[in-house]
Design a protein around this motif. Sequence first.
Motif, PDB file in Angstrom:
ATOM      1  N   THR A   1      25.101 -20.388   5.448  1.00 35.77           N
ATOM      2  CA  THR A   1      24.117 -19.151   5.646  1.00 35.77           C
ATOM      3  C   THR A   1      22.699 -19.237   5.505  1.00 35.77           C
ATOM      4  O   THR A   1      22.172 -18.436   5.256  1.00 35.77           O
ATOM      5  CB  THR A   1      24.617 -17.904   4.980  1.00 35.77           C
ATOM      6  OG1 THR A   1      24.782 -18.321   3.774  1.00 35.77           O
ATOM      7  CG2 THR A   1      26.261 -17.349   5.628  1.00 35.77           C
TER       8      THR A   1
ATOM      9  N   ASP B   1      20.214 -20.210   6.891  1.00 34.10           N
ATOM     10  CA  ASP B   1      19.284 -19.716   8.147  1.00 34.10           C
ATOM     11  C   ASP B   1      19.701 -18.258   8.152  1.00 34.10           C
ATOM     12  O   ASP B   1      18.730 -17.507   9.302  1.00 34.10           O
ATOM     13  CB  ASP B   1      19.303 -20.225   9.351  1.00 34.10           C
ATOM     14  CG  ASP B   1      20.516 -20.741   9.911  1.00 34.10           C
ATOM     15  OD1 ASP B   1      21.644 -20.337   9.134  1.00 34.10           O
ATOM     16  OD2 ASP B   1      20.878 -21.018  11.051  1.00 34.10           O
ATOM     17  N   ILE B   2      20.408 -17.357   7.606  1.00 31.11           N
ATOM     18  CA  ILE B   2      20.717 -16.105   7.771  1.00 31.11           C
ATOM     19  C   ILE B   2      20.210 -15.075   6.659  1.00 31.11           C
ATOM     20  O   ILE B   2      20.536 -15.574   5.504  1.00 31.11           O
ATOM     21  CB  ILE B   2      22.287 -15.808   7.886  1.00 31.11           C
ATOM     22  CG1 ILE B   2      22.908 -16.621   9.205  1.00 31.11           C
ATOM     23  CG2 ILE B   2      22.610 -14.518   7.853  1.00 31.11           C
ATOM     24  CD1 ILE B   2      24.502 -16.765   8.956  1.00 31.11           C
ATOM     25  N   ARG B   3      19.425 -14.431   6.812  1.00 33.49           N
ATOM     26  CA  ARG B   3      18.693 -13.499   5.881  1.00 33.49           C
ATOM     27  C   ARG B   3      19.100 -11.989   6.147  1.00 33.49           C
ATOM     28  O   ARG B   3      18.613 -11.283   6.891  1.00 33.49           O
ATOM     29  CB  ARG B   3      17.045 -13.652   5.761  1.00 33.49           C
ATOM     30  CG  ARG B   3      16.380 -15.069   5.728  1.00 33.49           C
ATOM     31  CD  ARG B   3      16.735 -15.374   4.344  1.00 33.49           C
ATOM     32  NE  ARG B   3      16.153 -16.819   3.995  1.00 33.49           N
ATOM     33  CZ  ARG B   3      16.945 -18.008   3.895  1.00 33.49           C
ATOM     34  NH1 ARG B   3      18.190 -17.733   4.184  1.00 33.49           N
ATOM     35  NH2 ARG B   3      16.315 -19.053   4.063  1.00 33.49           N
TER      36      ARG B   3
ATOM     37  N   ARG C   1      26.424 -18.367  14.279  1.00 32.15           N
ATOM     38  CA  ARG C   1      25.037 -18.272  13.320  1.00 32.15           C
ATOM     39  C   ARG C   1      24.106 -17.680  13.923  1.00 32.15           C
ATOM     40  O   ARG C   1      23.348 -16.899  13.350  1.00 32.15           O
ATOM     41  CB  ARG C   1      24.956 -20.040  13.076  1.00 32.15           C
ATOM     42  CG  ARG C   1      23.944 -19.935  11.895  1.00 32.15           C
ATOM     43  CD  ARG C   1      23.521 -21.371  11.418  1.00 32.15           C
ATOM     44  NE  ARG C   1      24.683 -21.828  10.788  1.00 32.15           N
ATOM     45  CZ  ARG C   1      25.314 -23.115  11.210  1.00 32.15           C
ATOM     46  NH1 ARG C   1      25.249 -23.530  12.338  1.00 32.15           N
ATOM     47  NH2 ARG C   1      26.416 -23.300  10.146  1.00 32.15           N
ATOM     48  N   LYS C   2      23.895 -17.967  15.522  1.00 32.92           N
ATOM     49  CA  LYS C   2      22.726 -17.237  16.043  1.00 32.92           C
ATOM     50  C   LYS C   2      23.209 -15.631  16.116  1.00 32.92           C
ATOM     51  O   LYS C   2      21.892 -14.765  15.819  1.00 32.92           O
ATOM     52  CB  LYS C   2      22.683 -17.787  17.314  1.00 32.92           C
ATOM     53  CG  LYS C   2      21.625 -17.045  18.296  1.00 32.92           C
ATOM     54  CD  LYS C   2      21.468 -17.874  19.647  1.00 32.92           C
ATOM     55  CE  LYS C   2      20.217 -17.245  20.245  1.00 32.92           C
ATOM     56  NZ  LYS C   2      20.731 -15.807  20.680  1.00 32.92           N
TER      57      LYS C   2
ATOM     58  N   VAL D   1      22.322 -14.405  12.301  1.00 34.04           N
ATOM     59  CA  VAL D   1      20.865 -14.346  12.316  1.00 34.04           C
ATOM     60  C   VAL D   1      20.321 -13.123  13.049  1.00 34.04           C
ATOM     61  O   VAL D   1      19.614 -12.252  12.284  1.00 34.04           O
ATOM     62  CB  VAL D   1      20.065 -15.653  12.839  1.00 34.04           C
ATOM     63  CG1 VAL D   1      18.749 -15.253  12.800  1.00 34.04           C
ATOM     64  CG2 VAL D   1      20.650 -16.778  11.891  1.00 34.04           C
ATOM     65  N   GLU D   2      20.575 -12.732  14.111  1.00 34.49           N
ATOM     66  CA  GLU D   2      20.007 -11.509  14.803  1.00 34.49           C
ATOM     67  C   GLU D   2      20.616 -10.263  14.382  1.00 34.49           C
ATOM     68  O   GLU D   2      19.754  -9.254  14.186  1.00 34.49           O
ATOM     69  CB  GLU D   2      20.628 -11.620  16.472  1.00 34.49           C
ATOM     70  CG  GLU D   2      20.003 -12.870  17.054  1.00 34.49           C
ATOM     71  CD  GLU D   2      20.229 -12.953  18.514  1.00 34.49           C
ATOM     72  OE1 GLU D   2      21.338 -12.077  18.914  1.00 34.49           O
ATOM     73  OE2 GLU D   2      19.908 -13.826  19.190  1.00 34.49           O
TER      74      GLU D   2
ATOM     75  N   ALA E   1      19.030  -9.588  10.874  1.00 30.51           N
ATOM     76  CA  ALA E   1      17.615  -9.303  10.939  1.00 30.51           C
ATOM     77  C   ALA E   1      17.173  -7.630  10.892  1.00 30.51           C
ATOM     78  O   ALA E   1      15.967  -7.605  10.417  1.00 30.51           O
ATOM     79  CB  ALA E   1      16.965 -10.011  11.913  1.00 30.51           C
TER      80      ALA E   1
END
Length: 281
Positions: free
Chosen positions: A30, A32-34, A178-179, A182-183, A186
């Motif tokens: 994760t 790249d996941i915030r 994963r994309k 991420v969306e 956010a």
Amino acid sequence: MILNRVVRLLAALSFLVLAACDSGPESRETEDIRLTLTPAQLHWVGAQIFRNECASRRECLVHWNEGEAFPSLGIGHFIWYPKGVDGKFVESFPPLIEFMEEHDAPIPEWLESLDPFDAPWPDRATFLQVDPGPRTEQLRDFLSQTRGLQAAFIFQRTRLALGRVLQAAPSSELPRLRKTLVELSATPGGAYALMDYVNFKGEGLAESERYHGEGWGLLQVLLEMRSMPDVTALDAFRQAAGRVLTRRAENAPRAIERERWLPGWLRRLETYREPPASGSS
């Protein structure tokens, strides 16, 4: 004041959890996941979950639903099994209390002294005989005063769940999932949907949480999502969750899931939208 202390601790927890940079495999999945929320946004999410589970009613903080073999507690209706009950669903109240102890919450003495840490009522009928009573009222007071910590617990649980879900996903689906995460992570509405769904229906990884081999947790919703033009990730998540929960109800061995629970589940999903501006500041 306990509430003021909890608010300060909640702010510190949300900063630490958001800023933490772990080194385990879940964090690498994760990286790249915030999953980002301000303290105000986390408060809003906690209030939404409390409304979903309890209609924001204090008496519902300690409750035993008809048709269930366990009581549900707190803003997230965390599951707590009595002695001898080997339930299908993942138990969440004992981990919540461990989280509370780590952050010095004022846990009732009778609760801390339980050994083993099982729900002290063997069944719903016994619970109803003693509720309201000194223990259940003290427990309601405690859970009412620590709503912020419970929201922080759900936040932490969700953040860890994202890594586990990605680890369990088919490798061919990883880039898409994963994309999507991420969306979703956010925005406050997307973070709320992830937090509420993980709390509500789990990660979708436990083999016990299956009907006819089909699960209904976060992993199954993410796999069900379809990419459509002009449809946000949050809208697609809400629609996919509706299909997954409808399938669960259709596969369920008990009619109560189709006849009574499914309509409420679908209404809950309709709250998976971005908050008003005042809730996202």
